[in-house]
Structures are given as structure tokens and as C-alpha cells.
Design an enzyme around this catalytic site. Structure first.
Site, PDB file in Angstrom:
ATOM      1  N   TRP A   1       0.813  -1.226   0.000  1.00  0.00           N
ATOM      2  CA  TRP A   1       0.000   0.000   0.000  1.00  0.00           C
ATOM      3  C   TRP A   1       0.840   1.267   0.000  1.00  0.00           C
ATOM      4  CZ3 TRP A   1       1.694   2.537   4.193  1.00  0.00           C
ATOM      5  CH2 TRP A   1       2.172   1.780   5.258  1.00  0.00           C
ATOM      6  N   ASN A   2       2.149   1.170   0.308  1.00  0.00           N
ATOM      7  CA  ASN A   2       2.897   2.423   0.524  1.00  0.00           C
ATOM      8  C   ASN A   2       3.281   3.144  -0.767  1.00  0.00           C
ATOM      9  OD1 ASN A   2       4.801   0.466  -0.088  1.00  0.00           O
ATOM     10  ND2 ASN A   2       6.325   1.247   1.353  1.00  0.00           N
TER      11      ASN A   2
ATOM     12  N   ALA B   1      -2.650  -4.339  -2.566  1.00  0.00           N
ATOM     13  CA  ALA B   1      -2.922  -4.300  -1.126  1.00  0.00           C
ATOM     14  C   ALA B   1      -4.401  -4.001  -0.895  1.00  0.00           C
ATOM     15  CB  ALA B   1      -2.058  -3.230  -0.476  1.00  0.00           C
TER      16      ALA B   1
ATOM     17  N   GLU C   1      10.892  -8.311  -2.450  1.00  0.00           N
ATOM     18  CA  GLU C   1      11.427  -7.048  -1.940  1.00  0.00           C
ATOM     19  C   GLU C   1      10.805  -6.871  -0.568  1.00  0.00           C
ATOM     20  OE1 GLU C   1      11.465  -3.463  -0.852  1.00  0.00           O
ATOM     21  OE2 GLU C   1      10.550  -2.831  -2.755  1.00  0.00           O
ATOM     22  N   LEU C   2      11.616  -7.114   0.480  1.00  0.00           N
ATOM     23  CA  LEU C   2      11.052  -7.274   1.831  1.00  0.00           C
ATOM     24  C   LEU C   2      11.475  -6.122   2.751  1.00  0.00           C
ATOM     25  CD1 LEU C   2      11.738 -11.131   1.959  1.00  0.00           C
ATOM     26  CD2 LEU C   2       9.691  -9.924   1.134  1.00  0.00           C
TER      27      LEU C   2
ATOM     28  N   CYS D   1      10.295   1.096   2.662  1.00  0.00           N
ATOM     29  CA  CYS D   1      11.252   0.053   3.061  1.00  0.00           C
ATOM     30  C   CYS D   1      12.675   0.588   3.072  1.00  0.00           C
ATOM     31  CB  CYS D   1      11.193  -1.125   2.097  1.00  0.00           C
ATOM     32  SG  CYS D   1       9.582  -1.844   2.019  1.00  0.00           S
TER      33      CYS D   1
ATOM     34  N   GLU E   1      11.574  -2.490  11.863  1.00  0.00           N
ATOM     35  CA  GLU E   1      11.245  -1.446  10.897  1.00  0.00           C
ATOM     36  C   GLU E   1      10.180  -0.552  11.558  1.00  0.00           C
ATOM     37  OE1 GLU E   1       9.751  -3.174   7.276  1.00  0.00           O
ATOM     38  OE2 GLU E   1      10.980  -1.843   6.072  1.00  0.00           O
TER      39      GLU E   1
HETATM   40  C1  SIN Z   1       9.410   0.553  -0.885  1.00  0.00           C
HETATM   41  O1  SIN Z   1       9.232   1.169   0.130  1.00  0.00           O
HETATM   42  O2  SIN Z   1       9.191  -0.668  -0.925  1.00  0.00           O
HETATM   43  C2  SIN Z   1       9.889   1.181  -2.175  1.00  0.00           C
HETATM   44  C3  SIN Z   1      10.477   2.489  -2.025  1.00  0.00           C
HETATM   45  C4  SIN Z   1      11.022   3.062  -3.307  1.00  0.00           C
HETATM   46  O3  SIN Z   1      10.826   2.523  -4.398  1.00  0.00           O
HETATM   47  O4  SIN Z   1      11.680   4.076  -3.219  1.00  0.00           O
END
Ligand code: SIN
Length: 473
Positions: free
Chosen positions: A143-144, A169, A243-244, A277, A374
Site C-alpha cells: 500500500w505504501n 494491497a 522485496e522485503l 522500506c 522497521e
Molecule cells: C518501498 O518502500 O518498498 C519502495 C520504495 C522506493 O521505491 O523508493
């Protein structure tokens, strides 16, 4: 709200989409169950043959048209992102451009999926490789970044000649459905790319792992869910890109340009209210520069404008939900109980249920939860260190390995630290490293595979070794 939302929402839908700033339902969408998705996968698997048979140039033309449509609707898409994920509208506009750039990039890369000829090992034989689409793919997105995390999976999949079924999401299906609609308008065949919002996400994840028609799964999300998907996909040996989670260190050495470091810290930490992330999760600041850096950072953070994302000028919007906010609050409380001091912020904001004040925390011990987990919120915990060796030791003392940042001017140090940090991405003297041209991805428990760049296309291609024998006269 506007034309795109009217076209993708479904009044009889069973999944309400809420604005995190107000808690109000902005639309409902329909969800898909396991049997329906299995049928959609079968249709996708049929559609991919004709798509893969088109020339790379023809596929590129369709992708380029999709890119143009996304950019034509930049403002509408940005408003959808802000409405369902809460991020400030200026950032949402940036996300649309960032997300579209993956489509443009992979439209161009589609034409460069080169094989190779290899000097032969025997008379009368020739050795070649060709690259072919992996087949029907599945994707699960977070969702981010409700636009960019989709385009950087779907762009290379379609460019490579694959079909793809995507579960967005639960909190942010509108951006995904809007992208699907625009893909259709651009000429992407209907069965080739399908978005399937789900009310039972884990059942769809299991289907993606167990359906033998799915040859590759790409997932962005938590390490915990990544571990489940990896275990479930073992039976079919499904190819995975994961991608975690991350735990990015942001190191400031004594010789850093302090103003540049503060600028980088603001960009890295407070983008999307700390919900990325790759956000700096912990600041490691050397003794000699510590107090000056903290003073400048605190001044900048205290001046951030906290407001609903739709308000022009907002710099910190709401967190995605109350659970996200409570996690931030409890990590902060536990840190304070262990001796950390709040320099600014430190409280839930009274703007609404999901808002949290941007915060700077000092005197943080390197072994407490706020710097081990995190945070996914607007809190900058600062740890003091003495020398380079200690900084590297603390920075690498984590199971994660996604992004790391540091500021230093000594060239020798810049190289030493770049090489010593155990991360998939390292930025020296910069706080933002995301771009479609570079490989994005992590090591250790932060994942597998790379997205973006020419390497991102290879994730959707199989390498076939072709031996041509019997060539002697
Ligand atoms: C993410 O938070 O998974 C991706 C962030 C980004 O692409 O800059």
C-alpha cells in the site's frame, strides 16, 4: 470523487477503501475469490502466447502508450494515491512520475533482451543463448507505493512478453484498478494483465504459489509474508522476486557536510511519513558532529507541516491505519523507557486517528526494538558512535540488508564504507536512491532479485542455452 474513480469503483463491491486521513469510505471495489482468480490465471496463460509472439518493438509501442496515458492523468492518479494511502499530494505526484518511468524504461528495454554467441568448445558446434519470457506471472504489491510498486513489476513482465495477474494491497486497490484501466486503453490485451483485489489475501497468495501455471511470483511487503510465500512456492519451484523489509542505517561521519547530511536525512526519513522500506530507520552519528547534526535536524523536523495529504503544502500525512500508528507509539514509549530522549515530536497528533508527530530521539541504545525493527513511521532515532569500525559494526548488525546511507567527504572512507556495508543498495552523500535506471533490491532477509534497470527485465526472462551441432562439412 472524479472520473477515474467513478469508472473503477463498484457500488455493490465488498471491499471498502478508506481515506487514512479521515477514516471515511471513499469507494468500494469488488473482490475476487480463489476459484475466480484460478480462471483469470488460465485466461492469462492463454493470452500470453500471442503477446510473446509480437515483436519487442510492437510491445514497446503499447507500453509507451500506457506511459503517456499515466502521465496525462498524473493529477488524477496522484489524488487517488493520496486518498487511499494518505501521502502528501506533492509526493503522490512524484510517485506517479516515478511509477510511470518504469513503464517508459521497460518499453525501451524490451528491445534489448539480447542473447549471446559463445566461442565454441568443439568443431562443428556453435553455442548460443536466447532469452524468452518466463510465462504467466503473479504479483502482490503493498500500500505504501500503490502505483510505483505495480509498474516496476508489470512493466518488465509485459516488456518481456509475459502475462501477469496482480493482487494489490487491500488498503489501496484504486490506484491498481486505475492503472489496469489505462493499460487497457493503451492496448494491453484484457486477459494479459489483470488486477484482482481480494478480501482473503493469504488464500490468493497460496494460489499464486501452488498454481503450476504461475511460473514467477514477485512480492513486495514484509519479510514475514515473504518467508511464507517462499515456503509455499517450494513445491512448484516457482521463481521468486522478493522485496522485503529493511532497517536502513543513515551514518553521519565527522567529516560530513552537515547541511547536506540534514537535507538527506529529511528526504530519506520523512518521505511518506517514514513508511518506505528504504527509509532511514536509525541514524548513526559520530561524536564530533553529533550535537550540531541533532540541533539542525531537530529544527527542520519541528518545522514540518503535518496535515491531511490532500492539503497543498502537507509534508507529513497520516499513517496508513491505527495499527501502524500504535506500533510507532509503542516502539517510541519502549525507547524512552530505556533512556532515549525526545528532542521534538513524540506524540500522537490530534489531527486525526492515524497521525503521528514527526519525531527526533537521541541517546538511543543500538540494541533496542526501535532500531532493530522497521519503524514505518516518522521517528528518527539517533545513536552516537566513536569511530568507523564501530559504525560499520552497528550498521551491519541486523538480519536486513536493503538500503544504507552515509555522509562523509574523505574519499578513502567513502569507498571503504560503501564496500563494508552489507546492503543491496548504498548511497554516499545522498538521501534518495530510488530510480528506474538502477537495480533496486536487497540481500539477507530483505529479499531476492532486483527491480528496475536492465537487471529488472532479466527477472522475467529465462536464459536458454542453444547448441547447434552437426555443422561440419
Ligand atoms: C518501498 O518502500 O518498498 C519502495 C520504495 C522506493 O521505491 O523508493
Amino acid at each position: 470523487m472524479h472520473e477515474l474513480i467513478d469508472r473503477i469503483s463498484d457500488e455493490r463491491g465488498d471491499l471498502p477503501v478508506r481515506d487514512p486521513a479521515t477514516g471515511k469510505t471513499i469507494a468500494t471495489v469488488r473482490t475476487y475469490g480463489v476459484d475466480e482468480v484460478a480462471g483469470i490465471i488460465r485466461d492469462a496463460d492463454v493470452a500470453r502466447g500471442a503477446w510473446a509472439a509480437r515483436t519487442a518493438k510492437e510491445r514497446a509501442r503499447v507500453l509507451r502508450a500506457w506511459f503517456d496515458l499515466i502521465m496525462d492523468r498524473q493529477e488524477q492518479l496522484a489524488r487517488i494515491i493520496t486518498a487511499e494511502c494518505g501521502k502528501p499530494i506533492a509526493e503522490a505526484r512524484g510517485e506517479v512520475a516515478y511509477g510511470a518511468a518504469f513503464i517508459e524504461w521497460f518499453a525501451e528495454e524490451a528491445k534489448r533482451a539480447y542473447g549471446e554467441t559463445i566461442p565454441t568448445f568443439a568443431d562443428g558446434k556453435r553455442v548460443l543463448t536466447i532469452k524468452q519470457p518466463v510465462g504467466t506471472c503473479a504479483a502482490i504489491t503493498p500500500w505504501n507505493f500503490p502505483v510505483a510498486m505495480i509498474t516496476r513489476k508489470v512493466g518488465p513482465a509485459l516488456a518481456a512478453g509475459c502475462a501477469i495477474v496482480l493482487k494489490p494491497a487491500e488498503a489501496t486497490p484504486l490506484s491498481a484498478l486505475a492503472l489496469e484501466l489505462l493499460a487497457r486503453e493503451a492496448g494491453v490485451p484484457e486477459a494479459l494483465f489483470r488486477v484482482v483485489p481480494a478480501s482473503e489475501p493469504s488464500a490468493i497468495g497460496e494460489l499464486f504459489c501452488s498454481d503450476p501455471l504461475i511460473r514467477k511470483l514477485s512480492f513486495t511487503g514484509s519479510t514475514r509474508v515473504g518467508q511464507i510465500l517462499m515456503a509455499q512456492s517450494g513445491q512448484n519451484i516457482t521463481r521468486l522476486s522478493l522485496e522485503l523489509g529493511g532497517n536502513a542505517p543513515f551514518i553521519v561521519f565527522d567529516d560530513a557536510d552537515i547541511d547536506a547530511a540534514v537535507e538527506g536525512a529529511m528526504a530519506s526519513k520523512y518521505r511518506n511519513a517514514g513508511q518506505t522500506c528504504v527509509c532511514a530507520n536509525r541514524f548513526l552519528v559520530q561524536d564530533g558532529i553529533h550535537d550540531a547534526f541533532v540541533a539542525k535536524l531537530t529544527e527542520r523536523v519541528a518545522a514540518l507541516k503535518v496535515a491531511p495529504g490532500a492539503q497543498e503544502g502537507s509534508q507529513i500525512g497520516p499513517l496508513i491505519n491505527a495499527a501502524g500508528r500504535e506500533k510507532v507509539a509503542s516502539l517510541l514509549d519502549a525507547a524512552v523507557a530505556r533512556g532515549a530522549r525526545v528532542m521534538t515530536g513524540g506524540h500522537r497528533s490530534d489531527l486525526g486517528e492515524n497521525f503521528f508527530e514527526p519525531t527526533v530521539l537521541v541517546d538511543v541504545a543500538p540494541d533496542i526494538d526501535i532500531v532493530r525493527q522497521e519503524i514505518f513511521g516518522p521517528v528518527a532515532p539517533v545513536i552516537r558512535f566513536r569511530d568507523e569500525a564501530e559504525a560499520i559494526r552497528i550498521a551491519n548488525d541486523t538480519p536486513y540488508g536493503l538500503a544504507a546511507y552515509f555522509y562523509a567527504r574523505d574519499l578513502g572512507r567513502v569507498w571503504r564504507v560503501t564496500e563494508a556495508l552489507e546492503y543491496g543498495m548504498v548511497a554516499a552523500n545522498d538521501g534518495l536512491l530510488s530510480t528506474e535506471v538502477a537495480p533496486f533490491g536487497g540481500i539477507k532477509q530483505s529479499g531476492l532479485g532486483r527491480e528496475g534497470s536492465r537487471h529488472g527485465l532479466d527477472e522475467y526472462l529465462e536464459l536458454k542455452y542453444c547448441l547447434m551441432g552437426g555443422l561440419s562439412a
